[in-house]
Each structure stands twice: as structure tokens, then as C-alpha cells.
Design a protein around this motif. Structure first.
Motif, short mmCIF file in Angstrom:
data_model
loop_
_atom_site.label_atom_id
_atom_site.label_comp_id
_atom_site.label_asym_id
_atom_site.label_seq_id
_atom_site.Cartn_x
_atom_site.Cartn_y
_atom_site.Cartn_z
N UNK A 1 0.84 -1.19 0.00
CA UNK A 1 0.00 0.00 0.00
C UNK A 1 0.87 1.24 0.00
N UNK A 2 0.80 2.03 -1.05
CA UNK A 2 1.50 3.30 -1.13
C UNK A 2 0.55 4.41 -0.69
N UNK A 3 1.06 5.30 0.15
CA UNK A 3 0.21 6.38 0.64
C UNK A 3 -0.02 7.41 -0.46
N UNK A 4 -1.25 7.87 -0.55
CA UNK A 4 -1.57 8.97 -1.47
C UNK A 4 -1.05 10.28 -0.89
N UNK A 276 -4.15 -3.95 5.90
CA UNK A 276 -5.04 -2.80 6.10
C UNK A 276 -5.71 -2.39 4.79
N UNK A 277 -4.93 -2.34 3.71
CA UNK A 277 -5.50 -1.98 2.41
C UNK A 277 -6.54 -3.00 1.98
N UNK A 278 -6.27 -4.28 2.21
CA UNK A 278 -7.22 -5.31 1.85
C UNK A 278 -8.50 -5.22 2.65
N UNK A 283 -11.34 -6.93 0.30
CA UNK A 283 -10.83 -8.04 -0.50
C UNK A 283 -9.71 -8.79 0.19
N UNK A 284 -9.50 -8.54 1.47
CA UNK A 284 -8.38 -9.17 2.17
C UNK A 284 -8.69 -10.63 2.49
N UNK A 285 -7.66 -11.46 2.45
CA UNK A 285 -7.78 -12.82 2.94
C UNK A 285 -7.47 -12.81 4.42
#
Length: 347
Positions: A1-4, A276-278, A283-285
Motif C-alpha cells: 500500500x503506497x500512501x496517497x 489494512x489496504x485489503x 478483498x483481504x484474505x
């Protein structure tokens, strides 16, 4: 996850507020108060940055940017050991209400939570932890004891998670007894809350597995922040501590140990941000969150142990923060329980 760019600006803003108003001295002053945190700092974070409103949808009075932004704030708080009602109220309490999906309750409670004038406490764990419910429901009345409740002593609203769903109880209800408990970690206050046939409003059903994953991800964010601060403290100390006529940071053996600390911090961040992004995208497993949780525990424990050792005797004095990070690391390792080991991804 890259921060915006927006997320990075949020991190920068929160870090600036904490640097000015939430340093070690402010954190320690908060420890001496009844609530255990600096109330003025929490007010500033809510009013100037809107941290409590980040994950609350706009229709309920919030900013509505999402879970990721809330956990970035939790990460920054982890760097300072400050424990305002961000994790317990603005993350767990809010997410429990959103998962329950009761529009009437959300319209009534969440606008004040977003403003920082109402705090929520999620009552969940039984005597042996979060694998069981401490409270049972019968004909909209609650009985039993919830353990290890964050912000439990002073929360305005109690959200009680039971096998029959989520219930709402006013914090000042006559048949509720709230007791502060002695904890290993003095920087975070926990409570036991007893219910004696307490009338309660049903809120709705909650996906407990998802709520647990959110709780684990939130603690992972906090552990990442704490581990990074321990690394920064250790590197800075190694530049100023002189032994045998040289800064100790110039010794190769210590350079290697600090490099290992850096790898642990960054690997914990990579796994944590993936989970966290998932979660935020739905969509996280489950195994991603579990792996992040287990690795963050090991990473922070290892990093903080090195911090204590490389600071020498001053690390175990009350005046230095190293021992407080050590206690937070061991407390966070137990908070909300842990997934079973070992992990294996299905073929």
C-alpha cells in the motif's frame, strides 16, 4: 500500500500536532490523570484534524475517507504511546456500529463521536479473552462481565457484543458497574464492566470475524508506529553515547543490530499495510491479517528488546521511555487475542 498525497499530508499533520502537544512529557502528564491521557491533546486532534471523524460516513456527520486513514492516525499515536479514545472509540466502536448497520443508531450516535464529544467503549471479551463473550443477552437485558474494555471507565456509550448481536447501553445506567483494572502497560487504561440484568437497546448483528480482523489490523498499525519510534530512539542514542572515545553507533556490531531492527520495522509495515489496504477494500484474505498480526508482535518485541539493551541501564529507569515501550509491546501482544500458529495458505 503506497500512501496517497492526501494520506501523507494527514500523517504529517498528525505528527506535527503530536510533536508540539503530545511529546513524552505530555504523555506522562496524562498518565497521572483519571482518564489516563491528555484530554486537551484529544480535543486538538478532533477539532483541528478531525481524527475521530475519518472513518465515519458523511451521512453520519463524518469525513468518510475510510479505515486506512484512521489506522494511519493509530500508527502515529503508537509512536508517542498516547492512548486517547482513538483505538477504542473512533476505530473499534465506530466499526462495530457500521458493521451492525443500524441507521437510526448511527444517526444518533456517530455525529457526536465524529466531533470527539462522545466516546464509545466496545464490551466484548470474557474472562479468558476475546474468543468468548463476557456478557449474555436475555429479553433485551444484559448480564455478565466484559473484560479488558478500552476507555471503559469513562465512555459515554457502551456497545456490548454478545452471541445474540450488538447492544447499546448508556454509560451511566444504574445496573452497570465499571471498574478500572491494574494493567501491565500504564499508558493504556482498561476496565471490567459488570452488567446486572441491564436494560439494553438491540443494535444489530455484527460480523465478529471481520471486527476481530479490524481490531488486529489496528493494533498492528500501533505496533508499527511504536517499533519505528524505538528504532529512531536507538539510532539517535547511538550517535550521542560515547564509549572508548567513539560514538557507540560507529561500532560494526551495533550497526548490524540496528540494521536488523530496520528490516523488522519495514517488513512489519509492508505486511501491515497489505492487510489494512485489503480490509479497507473488502478483498483481504484472513490469512493476510493473521500473518500481519503475528509478525508485528514478533517485530515489536524484538525491536523494543534491542532498544532496551542498546540503551543500557538508563532504559530501565522510570525517566526513560524505553521501559514504557517494552510494556506496551507485551500488552499489545495480548490485546484482542492472536491467531493460531502456524499459518498455511491453502493450495
Amino acid at each position: 500500500m503506497s500512501l496517497t498525497a492526501e494520506q501523507q499530508e494527514l500523517v504529517t499533520t498528525v505528527r506535527a500536532v503530536l510533536a508540539k502537544h503530545g511529546d513524552s512529557a505530555a504523555m506522562r502528564r496524562g498518565l497521572e490523570t483519571e482518564r489516563g491521557y491528555d484530554e486537551q491533546l484529544w480535543k486538538l486532534l478532533c477539532e483541528q484534524v478531525g481524527v475521530a471523524a475519518l472513518a465515519i460516513p458523511e451521512e453520519f456527520g463524518g469525513i468518510g475517507v475510510g479505515l486506512v486513514e484512521s489506522l494511519l492516525v493509530v500508527e502515529e499515536l503508537g509512536r508517542t504511546l498516547a492512548a486517547p479514545p482513538m483505538l477504542g472509540s473512533a476505530v473499534l466502536g465506530v466499526q462495530a456500529l457500521l458493521l451492525a448497520g443500524n441507521t437510526e443508531v448511527n444517526e444518533r450516535l456517530l455525529p457526536e463521536v465524529a466531533e470527539g464529544v462522545r466516546t464509545l467503549a466496545l464490551c466484548w471479551a470474557g474472562t479468558h479473552g476475546w474468543d468468548s463473550f463476557g456478557v449474555t443477552a436475555s429479553v433485551e437485558k444484559l448480564s455478565g462481565s466484559a473484560h479488558y474494555v478500552l476507555d471503559g471507565v469513562h465512555a459515554d456509550t457502551l456497545l456490548v457484543l454478545t452471541a445474540d448481536g450488538l447492544f447499546e447501553v448508556e454509560g451511566d445506567a444504574a445496573s452497570v458497574t465499571r471498574t478500572a483494572v491494574v494493567t501491565q502497560d500504564p499508558t493504556r487504561k482498561l476496565a471490567r464492566i459488570d452488567f446486572d440484568a441491564t436494560p439494553a437497546r438491540p443494535v444489530g448483528t455484527v460480523n465478529v470475524a471481520r471486527l476481530r480482523e479490524i481490531a488486529w489490523a489496528a493494533v498492528v498499525a500501533e505496533q508499527i508506529g511504536a517499533a519505528e519510534q524505538c528504532l529512531d530512539m536507538t539510532v539517535e542514542y547511538s550517535k550521542s553515547r560515547v564509549q572508548f572515545g567513539r560514538p557507540i553507533g560507529s561500532f560494526q556490531a551495533l550497526k548490524h543490530r540496528m540494521a536488523d531492527m530496520y528490516v523488522l520495522v519495514e517488513s512489519a509495515r509492508s505486511l501491515g499495510y497489505l492487510a489494512i489496504a485489503g480490509l479497507a477494500e473488502g478483498a483481504v484474505e484472513a490469512i493476510d491479517v493473521q500473518a500481519a498480526r503475528l509478525h508485528a508482535i514478533d517485530a515489536l518485541n524484538s525491536v523494543v528488546s534491542e532498544t532496551v539493551q542498546m540503551h543500557g541501564g538508563i532504559a530501565i529507569t522510570w525517566e526513560h521511555d524505553a521501559h514504557l515501550f517494552f510494556k506496551r509491546a507485551h500488552a499489545d501482544a495480548q490485546l484482542f487475542g492472536t491467531p493460531a500458529r502456524p499459518l498455511a495458505r491453502p493450495a
